[in-house]
Design a protein around this motif. Structure first.
Motif, PDB file in Angstrom:
ATOM      1  N   ASP A  27       0.843  -1.204   0.000  1.00 47.27           N
ATOM      2  CA  ASP A  27       0.000   0.000   0.000  1.00 47.27           C
ATOM      3  C   ASP A  27       0.873   1.247   0.000  1.00 47.27           C
ATOM      4  OD1 ASP A  27      -2.239   1.648   0.163  1.00 47.27           O
ATOM      5  OD2 ASP A  27      -2.442   1.426   2.336  1.00 47.27           O
ATOM      6  N   ASP A  28       1.911   1.232   0.825  1.00 53.65           N
ATOM      7  CA  ASP A  28       2.811   2.375   0.987  1.00 53.65           C
ATOM      8  C   ASP A  28       4.212   2.012   0.484  1.00 53.65           C
ATOM      9  OD1 ASP A  28       4.131   4.655   1.835  1.00 53.65           O
ATOM     10  OD2 ASP A  28       4.159   4.073   3.946  1.00 53.65           O
ATOM     11  N   ASN A  29       4.587   2.193  -0.823  1.00 50.49           N
ATOM     12  CA  ASN A  29       3.727   2.909  -1.740  1.00 50.49           C
ATOM     13  C   ASN A  29       3.740   2.256  -3.129  1.00 50.49           C
ATOM     14  OD1 ASN A  29       2.075   5.070  -2.706  1.00 50.49           O
ATOM     15  ND2 ASN A  29       3.890   6.030  -3.530  1.00 50.49           N
ATOM     16  N   VAL A  90      -2.469   4.573  -1.736  1.00 50.76           N
ATOM     17  CA  VAL A  90      -3.791   4.663  -2.371  1.00 50.76           C
ATOM     18  C   VAL A  90      -4.388   3.278  -2.626  1.00 50.76           C
ATOM     19  CG1 VAL A  90      -3.355   6.915  -3.413  1.00 50.76           C
ATOM     20  CG2 VAL A  90      -2.710   4.848  -4.670  1.00 50.76           C
ATOM     21  N   GLY A  91      -3.957   2.270  -1.886  1.00 48.37           N
ATOM     22  CA  GLY A  91      -4.349   0.898  -2.179  1.00 48.37           C
ATOM     23  C   GLY A  91      -5.440   0.304  -1.322  1.00 48.37           C
ATOM     24  N   SER A 151      -5.725   6.843   0.480  1.00 41.91           N
ATOM     25  CA  SER A 151      -6.941   6.046   0.651  1.00 41.91           C
ATOM     26  C   SER A 151      -7.289   5.790   2.108  1.00 41.91           C
ATOM     27  CB  SER A 151      -6.815   4.711  -0.096  1.00 41.91           C
ATOM     28  OG  SER A 151      -5.736   3.946   0.398  1.00 41.91           O
ATOM     29  N   GLY A 152      -6.446   6.242   3.033  1.00 44.82           N
ATOM     30  CA  GLY A 152      -6.789   6.143   4.445  1.00 44.82           C
ATOM     31  C   GLY A 152      -5.854   5.258   5.242  1.00 44.82           C
ATOM     32  N   GLY A 171     -10.597  -0.306  -6.207  1.00 49.83           N
ATOM     33  CA  GLY A 171     -10.445   1.045  -5.657  1.00 49.83           C
ATOM     34  C   GLY A 171      -9.292   1.778  -6.292  1.00 49.83           C
ATOM     35  N   MET A 172      -8.194   1.073  -6.585  1.00 52.03           N
ATOM     36  CA  MET A 172      -7.053   1.700  -7.245  1.00 52.03           C
ATOM     37  C   MET A 172      -7.414   2.141  -8.660  1.00 52.03           C
ATOM     38  SD  MET A 172      -3.994  -0.800  -5.890  1.00 52.03           S
ATOM     39  CE  MET A 172      -2.790  -0.169  -7.042  1.00 52.03           C
TER      40      MET A 172
END
Length: 219
Positions: A27-29, A90-91, A151-152, A171-172
């Motif tokens: 997710d990051d990144n 943003v995943g 994305s949180g 979502g991506m």
């Protein structure tokens, strides 16, 4: 913009008990880099825009924005980008809203994202807190209006459990569509954004003053 680096075996932000363990950083990144690469592929096929679009993939973000600051430091004042969109973590969108950090750097940002949400169906939320943890800060330091798409938060942040099987691929795709709308708009926009940063250029200040004086503007 998106950053390539993560924590490797834990440096520089290892949590207790995770020393020496591989931190995949899906997710990051890796998520942000994946969206950037797909966006570059699509926009290249679309042909040139009124403004050139620079896709910058940096390293050293986890160690203090080293790559992004090096990139911006090497740019003369008259060659700085007009604006910046940074894709970082943003995943994991799920059913949530896309968070926009730095939306106060130009008055147009909220309206740009409202328009992108209308077109794509992906809703966003402006984060009012002055978070300063990612590469867009290197742009803000040079007076360039910039935002981070995020994305949180989740429990796997900076842990070995940030793995690819947990990514929200649909979502991506949605975030990629939003970014395409935004970057496409910015690449065709003639006037600079109305910067709300200290040290905004004379042209940007003039645009803002014209609007305050009752000049006709479009959002």
């Amino acid at each position: 913009m998106a950053h390539l680096d993560h924590l490797g075996l834990g440096w520089p932000d290892v949590r207790e008990g995770n020393q020496g363990k591989v931190h995949p950083g899906a997710d990051d990144n890796a998520s942000g880099v994946a969206v950037l690469l797909d966006l570059a592929r699509v926009m290249l096929a679309e042909g040139p825009r009124a403004r050139p679009v620079l896709f910058a993939v940096t390293s050293g973000e986890e160690a203090g924005l080293l790559g992004a600051r090096h990139l911006l430091a090497g740019m003369a004042e008259d060659s700085l980008p007009a604006s910046c969109v940074n894709l970082d973590t943003v995943g994991r969108l799920g059913q949530g809203k896309l968070l926009v950090i730095g939306g106060g750097s130009a008055k147009e940002w909220p309206y740009i994202f409202m328009g992108a949400g209308y077109v794509t169906g992906v809703q966003s939320s402006m984060v009012s807190e002055d978070l300063d943890s990612s590469d867009q800060v290197a742009c803000l330091e040079r007076g360039v209006p910039a935002v981070q798409l995020f994305s949180g938060a989740n429990d796997d942040y900076h842990r070995p459990s940030d793995t690819a099987d947990k990514l929200d691929i649909d979502g991506m795709v949605g975030i990629a569509e939003v970014t395409h709308e935004i970057v496409g708009y910015l690449a065709e926009r003639v006037d600079p954004l109305s910067s709300q940063l200290a040290g905004a250029s004379a042209a940007e200040q003039g645009t803002a003053a014209h609007a305050r004086a009752g000049g006709r503007t479009v959002s």
